[in-house]
Design a protein around this motif. Sequence first.
Motif, PDB file in Angstrom:
ATOM      1  N   SER B 150      48.303 -17.536  32.347  1.00 56.07           N
ATOM      2  CA  SER B 150      47.909 -18.909  31.912  1.00 56.07           C
ATOM      3  C   SER B 150      48.328 -18.986  30.430  1.00 56.07           C
ATOM      4  N   LYS B 166      44.125 -12.012  27.452  1.00 58.78           N
ATOM      5  CA  LYS B 166      42.859 -11.894  27.650  1.00 58.78           C
ATOM      6  C   LYS B 166      42.842 -11.782  29.189  1.00 58.78           C
ATOM      7  N   PHE B 172      43.260 -13.407  36.922  1.00 55.89           N
ATOM      8  CA  PHE B 172      43.514 -14.435  35.933  1.00 55.89           C
ATOM      9  C   PHE B 172      43.595 -14.065  34.221  1.00 55.89           C
ATOM     10  N   LEU B 174      45.069 -14.734  30.368  1.00 58.85           N
ATOM     11  CA  LEU B 174      45.151 -15.833  29.656  1.00 58.85           C
ATOM     12  C   LEU B 174      45.605 -15.246  28.140  1.00 58.85           C
TER      13      LEU B 174
END
Lengths: 109, 214
Positions: B150, B166, B172, B174
């Motif tokens: 993302s 990150k 997930f 980012l």
Amino acid sequence: MILTKCVPALRFFILKTVRKVRNQFVSITARASSRSTRILLEGCFLITINGNRIEQNKLSLKEYLESTGLNPKRIAVEINGEILPKSEYDSSVLKDGDKVEIVNFVGGG
Amino acid sequence: MEYVTPTEQEIDEELSRRHTAEVQQRFKNARVAIAGLGGLGSNIAIMLTRAGVGTLHLIDFDRVELSNINRQQYSLKEVNMYKTDAIALEIQRINPYIRLICDCVKVDENNLAELFSDDKIVCEAFDNPYAKSMLVNGLLESRDDVTVVSASGMAGFDKSNLITTKKITDRFYLCGDMTSEAQNGNGLVAPRVALCAAHQANAILRLILDKKDV
């Protein structure tokens, strides 16, 4: 007369000492937990949110979000390596030792 | 001289020379979904095309606007076209052998599960923060076999080096500077948008190669 003058100064001194001792305890707890040998000292709990240490043993996520003004509809919350389902935001209580990352999405892409 | 389109084998050999045959085979076998084909998504799609990622699942409901041309991988002749059609044209100019699955739809809570059911790597490239949150949470809450890359924060002219990747959880990632919101007086500009897109594209290529650290 002297006594009344002394009281505020004495109070200040006591508060300062208490805070100092407490901070030492907190850093001991943090260091201890990083070595995974945990010393539990009553009243010295630690929750980490986005790298900030919060000295509390319990913290309602809902209350925290409200206090920071974060909009639950534009964030993602990770607790100890897992994404917290949005349906659990209202009931979730952060506890001692929790490491939390709150991603606050900003517009643009 | 007459133009002749190179064969798939010629392009693959050229890419293998750069990446090694093993890496190229992994890229060719990979499938990546890109949700949103704006500044981030169009750049990511082009970068993954150039790298030779075999299958791209491209999702956007919007049309190309004149205001997009400052940073998105479209040209003036494509204004008013659906972004899914326009990006397909651009991709075919670079590598006509990439398999494209285009969905010209708006992603919401209701169609999310079905739309991404065949995707294991999903790139979130929306502009709306509510849509970002909906996609990231929707996928990660309901699936344990999907990784989301993302982005958040890439507007304006702030320092390039503030944009990072990150790893929030194992599934997930980012990218962005996390704070620079697009707004009046601090709009989206090509370099930082492309920087953030490049962070996402590289994170995706690394995931394909099982390189999961950042």
